[in-house]
Design a protein around this motif. Structure first.
Motif, PDB file in Angstrom:
ATOM      1  N   GLY A   1       7.707  19.569  63.536  1.00  0.00           N
ATOM      2  CA  GLY A   1       7.343  20.988  63.481  1.00  0.00           C
ATOM      3  C   GLY A   1       7.887  21.729  62.296  1.00  0.00           C
TER       4      GLY A   1
ATOM      5  N   ILE B   1       4.276  26.188  61.856  1.00  0.00           N
ATOM      6  CA  ILE B   1       4.364  24.738  61.628  1.00  0.00           C
ATOM      7  C   ILE B   1       3.875  24.403  60.221  1.00  0.00           C
TER       8      ILE B   1
ATOM      9  N   CYS C   1       2.053  20.150  67.468  1.00  0.00           N
ATOM     10  CA  CYS C   1       3.261  19.799  66.725  1.00  0.00           C
ATOM     11  C   CYS C   1       3.730  18.377  67.017  1.00  0.00           C
TER      12      CYS C   1
END
Length: 424
Positions: free
Chosen positions: A68, A95, A287
């Motif tokens: 992430g 992200i 993520c």
């Protein structure tokens, strides 16, 4: 052209046109004026270069980055959204990706899996737009439909979008703001309408901010004060923003962007995700399933570069728009020459107001198709890109200002004047 089997140019890609341009330059010894490629042409800030060099010197190349993103860029991106967009987005929801290209691909994938086997299987693209996004949908297996905004602005746009979404099959709506290639910018009223429709039809709005704050009609360069970059995020929580390092920060080669998901959407649980992957949250899935399997995160050192740029912009020590205003100057010069020689703007106004001068604009010559004009301008050493490949229903070509140099101004004016004389 014949040796490269380009024919009438209807199947030519930007890369084909670029390759033809290079071949002509080699054979003739003369410059082709490159207006076809949407690639930044300005030197990046030393802030980014220094930050990346320091990160490498400190050993980041030996470590995998988190899926992430490193804490530094997540915090910087969150603060940047607050300072220049006026949105509160948690660092968790920001992200970094390998360019916004990977961000769009990952987002489309997340939506595809989040919808599962429901009726919502189609992406709505507001066009003209970035053609690679339709290719990404095709690769993923997402259906897509397009709406050319040429005849739809203001209330007409909202009414038409509502009509399309009422079918119940639309899962997301995609657009760039400013728009590639027309450079029109949605008004607050249009964004408010889009946001309300997103809530009404439970549709995710995907806002591509590749040309962040490059509507030079307003000074958007001052942190924490209006005017801010216009966004649908003021009117709905069903949104994803893509902030690119390529254009506004001139850092295209290092491939860095940030996908910013609204706090609510990040934590929204979709049953198909929970059932099939054991991770129901939309943002968590993007993520820790998608970014992990796509690339195991984004290159470590470039995250420091992007973070440093955003930090400097937020504290006021770096005005990231100062350099890129050069694109606006180039656009104004080329527009003046083209309009004085019989060309006209295709997307010619922004809700009655003149368009901003920026990275792109669109033109056409009377009596020609976009393919014919693309081919004919090549004889004059000017490379452009036809609109029909970008989802437009209009005839015309896209002009990109990024590679146009000041020393080419005389050459450009001379060639366009010769074109005009020959085609009257």
């Amino acid at each position: 052209m014949e040796s490269m089997a380009l024919g009438d140019f209807s199947q030519a890609t930007i890369r084909d046109i670029q390759a033809l341009s290079k071949l002509l330059e080699e054979k003739t010894g003369q410059q082709v004026i490159h207006l076809e490629m949407g690639v930044p042409g300005l030197k990046p800030s030393d802030i980014a270069l220094k930050a990346e060099q320091e990160a490498l010197a400190n050993g980041c190349a030996t470590q995998y980055p988190p899926n992430g993103g490193i804490p530094r860029i997540k915090k910087a991106a969150s603060e940047f959204c607050k300072a220049f967009i006026g949105l509160d987005i948690d660092p968790l929801c920001c992200i970094p990706t390998t360019g916004s290209m990977q961000g769009t691909f990952a987002t489309f994938l997340a939506i595809r899996h989040a919808m599962g086997d429901t009726k919502k299987d189609t992406v709505l693209l507001i066009q003209p737009g970035f053609p690679v996004q339709t290719t990404q949908c095709d690769v993923i297996g997402l259906k897509h439909v397009g709406l050319d905004i040429h005849g739809y602005r203001g209330e007409a746009l909202i009414k038409k979008l509502d009509e399309i979404m009422s079918e119940g099959n639309i899962n997301s709506i995609v657009y760039s703001n400013p728009n590639n290639p027309s450079w029109v910018c949605f008004t607050e009223e249009e964004l408010k309408g889009i946001g309300e429709l997103a809530d009404k039809h439970d549709v995710i709005v995907l806002e591509d901010l590749a040309y962040f704050a490059m509507d030079f009609r307003r000074d958007l360069s001052h942190p924490y004060q209006a005017p801010y970059q216009a966004t649908v995020g003021k009117y709905t929580d069903n949104y994803v923003l893509w902030v690119s390092g390529s254009k506004a920060f001139s850092y295209a080669g290092q491939r860095i962007g940030v996908t910013c998901i609204s706090n609510k959407l990040y934590h929204r649980v979709y049953e198909p995700l929970q059932k099939n992957f054991g991770v129901g949250e939309f943002g968590n899935f993007l993520c820790n399933r998608l970014m992990y399997t796509l690339s195991s995160g984004t290159t470590h050192s470039v995250q420091h570069a992007m973070a440093a740029l955003m930090e400097a912009a937020c504290n006021g020590s770096y005005n990231f728009l100062d350099d890129v205003k050069e694109y606006g100057r180039r656009a104004k010069f080329m527009k003046d020459v083209l309009l004085a020689n019989g060309f006209y703007l295709v997307y010619d106004n922004d809700m009655g107001a003149p368009l901003a001068d920026g990275f792109y604009f669109t033109v056409q010559y009377p009596g020609m198709t976009d393919l014919a004009l693309t081919k004919e301008l090549m004889y004059y050493g000017i490379a452009v890109y036809p609109l029909d490949t970008m989802g437009s229903t209009q005839q015309g070509v896209r002009i990109c200002t990024s590679f146009f140099q000041k020393e080419q101004e005389g050459m450009f004016k001379e060639r366009i004047e010769e074109f005009s004389k020959a085609h009257k």
